[in-house]
Design a protein around this motif. Structure first.
Motif, PDB file in Angstrom:
ATOM      1  N   VAL A   1       0.839  -1.201   0.000  1.00 23.09           N
ATOM      2  CA  VAL A   1       0.000   0.000   0.000  1.00 23.09           C
ATOM      3  C   VAL A   1       0.873   1.249   0.000  1.00 23.09           C
ATOM      4  O   VAL A   1       0.613   2.205  -0.740  1.00 23.09           O
ATOM      5  CB  VAL A   1      -0.970   0.007   1.197  1.00 23.09           C
ATOM      6  CG1 VAL A   1      -1.640   1.374   1.361  1.00 23.09           C
ATOM      7  CG2 VAL A   1      -2.031  -1.069   1.038  1.00 23.09           C
ATOM      8  N   ALA A   2       1.934   1.259   0.798  1.00 21.25           N
ATOM      9  CA  ALA A   2       2.821   2.424   0.863  1.00 21.25           C
ATOM     10  C   ALA A   2       3.417   2.732  -0.506  1.00 21.25           C
ATOM     11  O   ALA A   2       3.442   3.896  -0.934  1.00 21.25           O
ATOM     12  CB  ALA A   2       3.927   2.187   1.893  1.00 21.25           C
ATOM     13  N   GLU A   3       3.899   1.722  -1.204  1.00 22.50           N
ATOM     14  CA  GLU A   3       4.510   1.935  -2.529  1.00 22.50           C
ATOM     15  C   GLU A   3       3.483   2.395  -3.556  1.00 22.50           C
ATOM     16  O   GLU A   3       3.721   3.354  -4.300  1.00 22.50           O
ATOM     17  CB  GLU A   3       5.197   0.661  -3.019  1.00 22.50           C
ATOM     18  CG  GLU A   3       6.449   0.317  -2.275  1.00 22.50           C
ATOM     19  CD  GLU A   3       7.530   1.384  -2.374  1.00 22.50           C
ATOM     20  OE1 GLU A   3       7.585   2.112  -3.379  1.00 22.50           O
ATOM     21  OE2 GLU A   3       8.322   1.494  -1.435  1.00 22.50           O
ATOM     22  N   LEU A   4       2.340   1.712  -3.615  1.00 21.07           N
ATOM     23  CA  LEU A   4       1.340   2.074  -4.616  1.00 21.07           C
ATOM     24  C   LEU A   4       0.721   3.440  -4.340  1.00 21.07           C
ATOM     25  O   LEU A   4       0.472   4.216  -5.266  1.00 21.07           O
ATOM     26  CB  LEU A   4       0.261   0.990  -4.697  1.00 21.07           C
ATOM     27  CG  LEU A   4       0.722  -0.390  -5.169  1.00 21.07           C
ATOM     28  CD1 LEU A   4      -0.456  -1.353  -5.247  1.00 21.07           C
ATOM     29  CD2 LEU A   4       1.449  -0.312  -6.495  1.00 21.07           C
ATOM     30  N   ALA A   5       0.489   3.757  -3.068  1.00 21.35           N
ATOM     31  CA  ALA A   5      -0.075   5.063  -2.725  1.00 21.35           C
ATOM     32  C   ALA A   5       0.923   6.183  -2.995  1.00 21.35           C
ATOM     33  O   ALA A   5       0.549   7.254  -3.487  1.00 21.35           O
ATOM     34  CB  ALA A   5      -0.515   5.082  -1.262  1.00 21.35           C
ATOM     35  N   ALA A   6       2.197   5.947  -2.702  1.00 21.10           N
ATOM     36  CA  ALA A   6       3.225   6.952  -3.003  1.00 21.10           C
ATOM     37  C   ALA A   6       3.304   7.191  -4.511  1.00 21.10           C
ATOM     38  O   ALA A   6       3.417   8.342  -4.955  1.00 21.10           O
ATOM     39  CB  ALA A   6       4.574   6.515  -2.456  1.00 21.10           C
TER      40      ALA A   6
END
Length: 151
Positions: A56-61
Motif C-alpha cells: 500500500v505504501a509503494e502504490l499510494a506513493a
C-alpha cells in the motif's frame, strides 16, 4: 445433477475503500488505514499486515507522486475474500503509468535513483497488474495469497 447435494460453503468478503488526497500525507494515511483495517479483520501483527502495508505504501506513493492530477484524489481499496487479499490503488491520471504487463516490473538500472517501488511490489505480491478504471485513470492492483506466505 447428482443425488447428493454439495453443501454450500459460506464465503465472507470483506471490503474497505477510502479516497485520499493526492499528497504525501494522503499516501502515508493510506498505509495507516490499511494496517488498521487489517487489524480490525483479525490480521494485526501478522506477516500479511506487514506485507500489505509495504505494498500500500509503494502504490499510494506512486499514485500521489506520478498519478497526481491537481484537485483529484486517489483511492485505496482492500478486498479480503477466498484466501486472497487484493490491494487496489486508483488514480485519475491517464497519460502515464506502470507497464501494463502483469507480474513483471521494469528494471530501473543500477544508476537510477528511482523506479524501485514496483520491484518491491512484484517481490512481495503473489500477482500484480494494471487495469483501466471506470472513469478516467488506472488502477494498480496487487494480490497476496494468504495461504502462501501472507500468514
Amino acid at each position: 445433477m447428482s443425488a447428493q447435494a454439495r453443501p454450500q460453503v459460506a464465503v465472507t468478503v470483506r471490503m474497505f475503500t477510502r479516497r485520499l488526497s493526492s499528497t504525501r500525507r494522503g499516501a502515508r494515511l493510506a498505509r495507516v488505514l490499511a494496517v488498521r483495517q487489517l487489524d480490525a479483520w483479525g490480521y494485526g501483527g501478522e506477516p500479511l499486515s506487514d506485507i500489505a502495508a509495504s505494498i500500500v505504501a509503494e502504490l499510494a506513493a506512486n499514485a500521489a507522486t506520478h498519478g497526481r492530477v491537481p484537485g483529484r484524489d486517489f483511492e485505496v481499496g482492500l478486498v479480503l475474500a477466498g484466501g486472497t487479499l487484493r490491494i487496489e490503488v486508483a488514480d485519475t491520471r491517464t497519460e502515464s503509468g506502470p507497464p501494463t504487463g502483469t507480474g513483471s516490473a521494469p528494471d530501473p538500472g543500477p544508476a537510477s535513483e528511482t523506479g524501485r517501488g514496483l520491484l518491491l511490489v512484484a517481490a512481495l505480491a503473489t500477482r500484480w497488474g494494471v487495469a483501466d478504471r471506470q472513469g478516467p485513470g488506472k488502477t494498480v492492483w496487487a494480490e497476496i495469497d494468504i495461504t502462501d506466505g501472507g500468514t
